[in-house]
Design a protein around this motif. Sequence first.
Motif, short mmCIF file in Angstrom:
data_model
loop_
_atom_site.label_atom_id
_atom_site.label_comp_id
_atom_site.label_asym_id
_atom_site.label_seq_id
_atom_site.Cartn_x
_atom_site.Cartn_y
_atom_site.Cartn_z
N GLN A 100 0.79 -1.20 -0.11
CA GLN A 100 0.06 -0.02 0.00
C GLN A 100 0.71 1.29 -0.11
O GLN A 100 1.94 1.17 0.14
CB GLN A 100 -0.98 -0.01 1.19
N TYR A 101 0.35 2.46 -0.08
CA TYR A 101 0.92 3.69 0.00
C TYR A 101 -0.17 4.68 0.74
O TYR A 101 -1.13 4.67 0.43
CB TYR A 101 0.99 4.47 -1.56
N ALA A 102 0.59 5.44 1.73
CA ALA A 102 -0.13 6.41 2.40
C ALA A 102 -0.21 7.72 1.73
O ALA A 102 0.97 8.45 1.73
CB ALA A 102 0.14 6.41 3.69
N ILE A 103 -1.18 8.33 1.13
CA ILE A 103 -1.02 9.28 0.43
C ILE A 103 -1.78 10.71 1.15
O ILE A 103 -2.84 10.52 1.61
CB ILE A 103 -1.85 9.42 -1.07
N LYS A 104 -1.14 11.64 1.24
CA LYS A 104 -1.46 13.06 2.12
C LYS A 104 -1.81 14.03 1.21
O LYS A 104 -0.86 14.76 0.39
CB LYS A 104 -0.40 13.24 3.18
N ASN A 105 -3.02 14.78 1.26
CA ASN A 105 -3.44 15.90 0.57
C ASN A 105 -2.68 17.09 1.45
O ASN A 105 -3.32 17.21 2.59
CB ASN A 105 -4.85 16.06 0.30
N LEU A 106 -1.90 18.06 0.90
CA LEU A 106 -1.42 19.03 1.70
C LEU A 106 -2.27 20.10 2.18
O LEU A 106 -2.05 20.73 3.07
CB LEU A 106 0.07 19.37 1.37
N ALA A 107 -2.94 20.31 1.18
CA ALA A 107 -4.26 21.47 1.45
C ALA A 107 -4.83 21.04 2.52
O ALA A 107 -5.55 21.98 3.17
CB ALA A 107 -4.77 21.86 -0.06
N SER A 108 -5.65 19.93 2.38
CA SER A 108 -6.83 19.69 3.44
C SER A 108 -6.04 18.99 4.40
O SER A 108 -6.82 18.76 5.45
CB SER A 108 -7.90 18.56 2.61
N GLY A 109 -5.02 18.26 4.59
CA GLY A 109 -4.57 17.82 5.63
C GLY A 109 -4.96 16.06 5.67
O GLY A 109 -4.43 15.27 6.40
N GLU A 110 -5.89 15.79 4.62
CA GLU A 110 -6.35 14.44 4.60
C GLU A 110 -5.38 13.52 4.24
O GLU A 110 -4.64 13.51 3.25
CB GLU A 110 -7.70 14.26 3.72
N GLN A 111 -5.54 12.21 4.98
CA GLN A 111 -4.64 11.09 4.42
C GLN A 111 -5.10 9.79 4.45
O GLN A 111 -6.19 9.54 5.29
CB GLN A 111 -3.20 10.96 5.55
N GLN A 112 -5.04 8.93 3.41
CA GLN A 112 -5.72 7.74 3.25
C GLN A 112 -4.61 6.61 2.72
O GLN A 112 -3.74 7.09 2.14
CB GLN A 112 -6.84 7.66 2.37
N LYS A 113 -4.67 5.48 2.83
CA LYS A 113 -3.89 4.36 2.57
C LYS A 113 -4.44 3.60 1.39
O LYS A 113 -5.87 3.32 1.48
CB LYS A 113 -3.73 3.25 3.56
N VAL A 114 -3.80 3.43 0.28
CA VAL A 114 -4.56 2.99 -0.98
C VAL A 114 -3.45 2.07 -1.51
O VAL A 114 -2.60 2.03 -1.24
CB VAL A 114 -4.65 4.43 -1.99
#
Length: 474
Positions: free
Chosen positions: A450-464
């Motif tokens: 998997q990969y943990a991707i983080k949106n720097l603008a919203s701070g939201e992080q998810q594993k995909v």
Amino acid sequence: MAQKPSIPKGTRDFSPAEVAKRNYIFSTIKTNFEKFGFQPIETPSFENSETLMGKYGEEGDRLIFKILNSGNYFFDKNKIEIPVSIDDLQVKSAEDISKEELIQLNQFTSKISEKALRYDLTVPFARYVVQHQNEIEFPFKRYQIQPVWRADRPQKGRFREFYQCDADVVGSNSLWQEVELVQLYDSVFSQLGLNGVTIKINNRKILSGIAEVIGASDKLIDFTVALDKLDKIGEDGVKKEMLEKGISESAIEKVQPLFNFTGTISEKIQKLAVLLANSEEGMKGVNELQFICDNVSTLGLQTAFLDLDVTLARGLNYYTGAIFEVAAPKGVAMGSIGGGGRYDDLTGIFGLKNMSGVGISFGLDRIALVIEELGLFPEAVLATSKALFLNFGDKEALYAMQAIGKLRQAGIKVELYPDNAKIGKQFQHADKRGIPFTVLVGEEEILNNQYAIKNLASGEQQKVDFATLVTLLQ
């Protein structure tokens, strides 16, 4: 202490963001040039001095950058006669040198310098056409996007090195070329989002006709230079300047209609037809304008406006037919952002007679300033990498690099932070670079593919998984 590095006056460095913006404009112009059937050529950055000298008038000759021959000519007195006043000449500015001194200096210069940086793209194009006339299929539609150099006094908006973007058709007298060039301007500016530019058109023959009708043919330049200032100094100011230049009151009276020259294009053309009824040259200009404007009107433009501007008088010694100039959308204070026209004898300067051409150019630097002012650069232009993979160590970096390789093959811009530095520092790097996503890969992610991707603008992080990672980054 080492001297602080600098660049020559009148030149510029461009940051990654600036280059990205300029490339966006270049690419839009180039795509449209090719869509309209223009073919690219390139010529050397320097030419033989005799190719350039004497082609731009006395003022132009002063602004040509000469290249010094290699070899120690200065001290080789047998080879060269140094002007007596060489020391005086060195301390004088170009404007203060007399005509005699200039001739003397040019003779001296020609012995120590046989080459010069190109001053524009038109004269090298004329040289190219004459030199390659047996290989070229006429009419020849060429475009050229290259830098030019001028030994000008640097000032705001004026540089010693800048790009020109030219498109010319040579070897055809057809007015359909002018119609197409108006459409080309419209197509480029519409695609750049610069809606509402005004493409001003006039004709050199109309200006000659007006001067002929009022009996001031010998004062053509004075007359048009004064008329060109109508929007700046008003009707009274223009009349005053014309009188000062020796144009009679009765002559000025005859051109009274030009001072309130309003209405639709066809109304303006009708007024000109009345004014120029007794000038054969003038009526030729009226008929040419009528053809171009009628056909552009029938075919329609996307977002630009075509306007007949009888005060337009650019490059008088140069153009022989249609003259173009493009003004930025209303509300933007900027000089012309493009211009051009028809010239009947482009290649005559190199001995190939009667080769008519018509061309336009785009003012890259000014266009960039207008797009910037109106906030029209697309975000995609400025985006650096789409994601930064953080570095937690060599094992994790290898796993990340395998994904990075596949993402790049899918056309997605991504990169790995090269050092196993503090995580805060890596996040900060992404932020400063304007990279929108970070991808984190640790022991757990490797284990579960998997990969943990983080949106720097919203701070939201998810594993995909990888497929979802591709979708998110696209």
